[in-house]
Design an enzyme around this catalytic site. Sequence first.
Site, PDB file in Angstrom:
ATOM      1  N   ASP A  93      -0.957   0.154   8.194  1.00  0.00           N
ATOM      2  CA  ASP A  93      -1.888   0.436   7.102  1.00  0.00           C
ATOM      3  C   ASP A  93      -3.225   0.880   7.694  1.00  0.00           C
ATOM      4  OD1 ASP A  93      -2.109  -0.120   3.963  1.00  0.00           O
ATOM      5  OD2 ASP A  93      -4.050  -0.575   4.902  1.00  0.00           O
ATOM      6  N   ILE A  94      -3.802   1.961   7.148  1.00  0.00           N
ATOM      7  CA  ILE A  94      -5.118   2.416   7.598  1.00  0.00           C
ATOM      8  C   ILE A  94      -6.180   1.499   6.979  1.00  0.00           C
ATOM      9  CG2 ILE A  94      -6.771   4.325   7.588  1.00  0.00           C
ATOM     10  CD1 ILE A  94      -4.405   6.250   7.391  1.00  0.00           C
ATOM     11  N   GLU A 139      -1.790   4.832   1.898  1.00  0.00           N
ATOM     12  CA  GLU A 139      -2.228   4.861   3.291  1.00  0.00           C
ATOM     13  C   GLU A 139      -1.338   3.974   4.156  1.00  0.00           C
ATOM     14  OE1 GLU A 139      -4.672   1.561   1.325  1.00  0.00           O
ATOM     15  OE2 GLU A 139      -3.859   3.511   0.783  1.00  0.00           O
TER      16      GLU A 139
END
Length: 428
Positions: free
Chosen positions: A301-302, A344
């Site tokens: 996950d960003i 994301e």
Amino acid sequence: MVMAIENCSSGTDFELEHASNSAPDRLQTLIRILGAGRSITEWAMSPASDRSLEVLQENIQSWWMNTPHFVTMIHHILAEWRDIAEIFELPHSPPGLENLESIRNTLMRLREDHQDIRNKPLLLVDDQAGDRALLQRTLEPAGYQTLQASTADEAFTIIYKNSPRIILLDWVMPEIDGLDLCRRLRREFGPRLYIIILTAHYDQSYAVEALQAGANDYLSKTISRSVLLAKLAVAQQIVEFISSLESNCEKLIHQNNSLQSMAMKDALTGLANRRGADEFLKQHWSNALRSQSILSCIMIDIDYFKQINDQHGHDQGDLVLEAMGKLLLETSRVGDLTARVGGEEFMIVCLQCQLTDAAALAERIRRKAMSLSDKLPPITISAGVAELTEDITDSETLMRAADQALLEAKRNGRNQVICAPKATGSAA
């Protein structure tokens, strides 16, 4: 199989149309198939400058395998390669993949660009040279090009080389009569040929026998010029119609393959989407359980991606996602699945990869992500890693375990990699 390989290596040749269901003929058919496979492989693996589709078609005599079937065969090879690779421990991406796919595309373009059915010559098959000359004098002034064969072997050679679609075939032939030759032509080339059988005797029972042998029409000698030309005009229309059906079939196959590929891919990053990831896991899950293979899952996950969109705009956010997708493709191993499964959120499914190795891969990605590009907003990622264990019964459980480890990485301050406990298959 061993005997076929030995004979194939020694260059044994034979005529495929002679094959029956007997053991020797089945062996010879397998030799031909192996030889065709070798030709396709050599073509796919050769440099682009050395590849000639005409040479490939000549080597494998691919005219007897119509293009839609050839296209479908290549599609199946590509689709089934991963399962084959698992069994024989081969690379999960086929060698020469791009070249193999280009065979399919080039065949389609070749037919669309170069094949004009109206200009194809007619084939006259008759052991009597005088009868062939008479037909030639009738047909050529009417605008038809003609090719001639006096035997069945000559007829097959001409068909393979020149691809005529309309055949005028004499009933009485040496060694093999017209009816048997008609049956062989129909077995070999299917409905693509329009076959008119000619005979000196006209009787309704002869006509029925010719049609039952696979002929499209029947004419008695001496032939009326007007009747012959009228029947050939009908034959031309039917051949053109069949050709248009083949072309449409090829286009539909190509469009269907493209749609299937699009349905499995994320439009922005080019990675697999959630559907593609689910399909990948479905294909490999049962094999992993059966063979007790090692399999790991990484969820990525960003960090603070919403802030990137809010502060820098959604265009910059899309560039970050694209760069992240490229990074995953470049860093992950050949054969692993890389997917964008959420806004994301990304996932990597690592085949034949234990937890520690998957965690090391995730760590490399984490470090590289911090210096993606000077032109992009600075980013960090959090990752959770889980490995297939005895208590994990389905792919959803494995993904949840990796996702729980990812949540823990976020709770602990982000920008780190957390592994799910192996004992339970889920994060603490």
